[in-house]
Design a protein around this motif. Structure first.
Motif, short mmCIF file in Angstrom:
data_model
loop_
_atom_site.label_atom_id
_atom_site.label_comp_id
_atom_site.label_asym_id
_atom_site.label_seq_id
_atom_site.Cartn_x
_atom_site.Cartn_y
_atom_site.Cartn_z
N ARG A 129 35.28 54.24 45.60
CA ARG A 129 33.65 53.50 45.98
C ARG A 129 34.11 53.30 47.17
N SER A 130 33.49 52.62 47.93
CA SER A 130 33.36 51.87 49.78
C SER A 130 33.83 50.70 48.90
N TYR A 131 34.15 50.35 48.39
CA TYR A 131 34.40 48.52 48.15
C TYR A 131 35.82 48.64 46.89
N HIS A 132 36.57 47.40 46.69
CA HIS A 132 37.38 47.27 46.11
C HIS A 132 36.77 46.12 45.19
N LEU A 133 37.73 45.90 43.60
CA LEU A 133 37.16 45.15 43.01
C LEU A 133 38.10 44.12 42.29
N ILE A 134 38.26 42.95 42.39
CA ILE A 134 39.35 42.09 41.90
C ILE A 134 38.44 41.69 40.84
N ALA A 135 39.48 41.04 39.40
CA ALA A 135 38.98 40.45 38.63
C ALA A 135 39.84 38.78 38.67
N THR A 136 39.36 37.53 38.12
CA THR A 136 40.86 36.98 38.29
C THR A 136 40.44 35.77 36.81
N CYS A 138 40.91 32.59 35.14
CA CYS A 138 40.88 31.11 34.62
C CYS A 138 41.26 30.13 33.62
N SER A 139 41.63 28.84 33.33
CA SER A 139 41.50 28.51 32.62
C SER A 139 40.30 27.62 32.34
N ASP A 140 39.33 27.32 33.71
CA ASP A 140 38.17 26.83 32.58
C ASP A 140 37.25 27.64 31.88
N GLY A 141 37.64 28.67 31.46
CA GLY A 141 36.92 29.61 30.86
C GLY A 141 35.86 30.79 31.66
N HIS A 142 36.15 30.75 32.86
CA HIS A 142 35.46 32.07 33.90
C HIS A 142 36.48 33.05 34.06
N ILE A 143 35.86 34.06 34.07
CA ILE A 143 35.67 35.51 34.63
C ILE A 143 35.19 35.41 35.59
N ARG A 144 36.07 35.85 37.15
CA ARG A 144 35.52 35.97 38.45
C ARG A 144 35.45 37.43 38.63
N ILE A 145 34.47 37.57 39.78
CA ILE A 145 34.70 39.32 39.66
C ILE A 145 33.97 39.49 41.38
N TYR A 146 34.75 39.93 42.12
CA TYR A 146 34.29 39.95 43.48
C TYR A 146 34.72 41.11 44.42
N LYS A 147 34.04 41.91 45.01
CA LYS A 147 33.80 42.54 45.09
C LYS A 147 34.61 42.67 46.98
N PHE A 148 35.56 43.72 47.89
CA PHE A 148 35.95 42.89 48.85
C PHE A 148 35.98 43.94 49.38
N TRP A 149 36.21 43.95 50.53
CA TRP A 149 36.03 45.36 51.89
C TRP A 149 36.97 44.58 53.12
N PRO A 150 38.50 45.46 53.06
CA PRO A 150 39.49 44.85 53.85
C PRO A 150 39.90 45.63 55.15
N GLU A 151 38.76 46.39 54.91
CA GLU A 151 38.17 47.67 56.65
C GLU A 151 36.92 48.06 56.74
N THR A 153 36.21 50.80 57.54
CA THR A 153 35.45 51.42 57.25
C THR A 153 34.75 52.07 55.90
N HIS A 154 34.39 51.13 54.87
CA HIS A 154 34.14 50.36 53.62
C HIS A 154 32.73 50.04 54.18
N LEU A 155 32.51 49.09 55.16
CA LEU A 155 31.01 49.10 54.96
C LEU A 155 29.84 49.64 55.23
N SER A 156 30.49 51.20 55.87
CA SER A 156 28.72 51.70 56.33
C SER A 156 27.97 51.75 54.65
N ALA A 157 28.72 52.52 53.77
CA ALA A 157 28.44 52.39 52.55
C ALA A 157 27.70 50.85 51.80
N GLU A 158 27.83 50.24 52.23
CA GLU A 158 28.44 48.90 51.55
C GLU A 158 26.27 49.04 50.60
#
Length: 321
Positions: A129-136, A138-151, A153-158
Motif C-alpha cells: 500500500r501507499s500508506y501505513h495503517l496503525i490501530a490503537t 484504549c481503556s475508553d472503549g475506542h479503537i482508533r485507526i490511522y493512516k500514516f505517511w512517513p516518507e 514517496t507514499h504521497l503520490s498514490a495517496e
C-alpha cells in the motif's frame, strides 16, 4: 529457558520481535517508561543476548500507576529505515520512532494523545500500500485507526488509492505528484499559493473553506483526531476525508514532514476497555478483544467506513451472512 534478559528492574508490559527481514532483535517496553532492544550474539544457540539500544519514551521515568506501555514494529519491507510505534504510559501518547544508521532511535512523529490509557497498539502489514495503517486499543472503549505517511514517496498514490476513495471527494490531479513540505524554521506545512490563476476559485468555495493550512497541527501533521474526528454511526471519523493541499517547488530549505489521518474511530462501549487489537496478515481485517469477553472482527468497506462483521464469545458467535 534459553536466556534471561534482566536489564529492566520494572514490570515488562509489552515485547515484540522485529520483522524477520530486518534482523533478529527483540523490543521490550517496561513500566519505567523505557523501551529496550536486545540482539543475540549467537543467532544459532540464542543463549547470549545483549542490549543494543533503548528509547526513553517517558523522560524522567514512569511507574505502574502511569499506565501500561505498548509497542509494535513497522512490518513493511519497503521502508527505508526500521520504525516502531510506542503508546501509553504517562500522557497516553502514541509516537513513531525511526532508527538511524548508527543504531540510534529518533522520534519522527507523534500520532496522537488520549484522555484514556492506551492498552495496545498494532502496526498493520503494508502489502504494497501507499500508506501505513496503525490501530490503537484504549481503556475508553475506542479503537482508533490511522493512516500514516512517513516518507514523501507514499504521497503520490495517496489520493488515488481505490480502497480509500470516498463518495463526494474531489481531487486536484495537478497536485498528485506534489509533496507537502515545511519551510526551514516554520515547523508546519507551507502553502506557496492559495489558488492558481487558472483554478477559477473552485477550492475557495468548497464548504466555505480555503486552501490555507488552518487545520494543520503545529508539528506539521494533519491528524484528524480530537473534536473534529468524532466517529459517525458507520465508524468513520468525521472530518477524516480532509486532505492537506500544499504545493512543493523542490526549492532549497524544504523538508518532508510525516503526516497522519484518523480514518476510523470505533466505539464498542465507553465502559468496556479494549485490551488487544491485531491485524491479519494482509492488513485488511482487524480483530479486537475487550473486557466483556467478546472478540470482534472489523473490516473496511470500499467507501472507507469500518464496521463490525463478526462477534465471538465463549457461549455463541455471530457473523454476517
Amino acid at each position: 529457558s534459553v536466556s534471561v534478559l534482566n536489564e529492566s528492574t520494572c514490570a515488562v508490559h509489552s515485547i515484540a520481535f522485529a520483522p524477520e527481514y530486518i534482523h533478529l532483535a527483540l523490543a521490550a517496553a517496561s513500566s519505567d517508561g523505557r523501551v529496550r532492544f536486545y540482539s543475540p550474539t549467537d543467532v544459532i544457540g540464542l543463549t547470549n543476548w545483549t542490549a543494543s539500544g533503548s528509547i526513553e519514551f517517558i523522560p524522567g521515568g514512569a511507574s505502574d500507576s502511569d499506565g501500561p506501555l505498548c509497542l509494535s514494529w513497522c512490518k513493511s519491507r519497503f521502508s527505508t529505515k526500521s520504525m516502531i510505534v510506542i503508546g501509553g504510559s504517562k500522557g497516553n501518547k502514541v509516537k513513531v520512532y525511526q532508527r538511524d544508521n548508527v543504531q540510534q532511535w529518533d522520534e519522527i512523529y507523534q500520532l496522537d494523545s488520549y484522555d484514556a490509557f492506551v492498552l495496545d497498539i498494532d502496526w498493520a502489514p503494508s502489502m504494497g500500500r501507499s500508506y501505513h495503517l496503525i490501530a490503537t486499543a484504549c481503556s475508553d472503549g475506542h479503537i482508533r485507526i490511522y493512516k500514516f505517511w512517513p516518507e514523501p514517496t507514499h504521497l503520490s498514490a495517496e489520493l488515488t488509492d481505490s480502497l480509500f476513495i470516498r463518495e463526494g471527494d474531489e481531487f486536484d490531479n495537478e497536485e498528485l505528484g506534489s509533496a507537502p513540505h515545511v519551510e526551514a524554521g516554520n515547523g508546519g506545512y507551507s502553502d506557496e499559493s492559495d489558488v492558481d490563476d487558472d483554478e477559477d476559485g473552485e477550492d475557495a468555495s468548497d464548504e466555505g473553506s480555503s486552501d490555507s493550512d488552518s487545520d494543520d497541527d503545529s508539528d506539521g501533521s494533519t491528524s484528524e483526531s480530537g473534536d473534529d474526528a468524532r466517529p459517525d454511526r458507520s465508524g468513520r471519523a468525521k472530518g477524516s476525508g480532509k486532505k492537506s493541499k500544499a504545493k512543493g517547488d523542490g526549492g532549497a530549505g524544504k523538508a518532508w514532514v510525516p503526516r497522519s489521518e484518523l480514518v476510523g474511530d470505533l466505539i464498542v462501549d465507553p465502559q468496556v476497555p479494549i485490551r488487544r487489537v491485531r491485524w491479519n496478515s494482509t492488513g485488511t481485517l482487524l480483530v479486537s478483544s475487550s473486557d466483556d469477553g467478546v472478540a470482534r472482527m472489523w473490516k473496511m468497506s470500499v467507501n472507507g467506513t469500518w464496521r463490525e462483521i463478526a462477534a465471538i464469545t465463549a457461549e455463541k458467535s455471530s457473523a454476517e451472512a
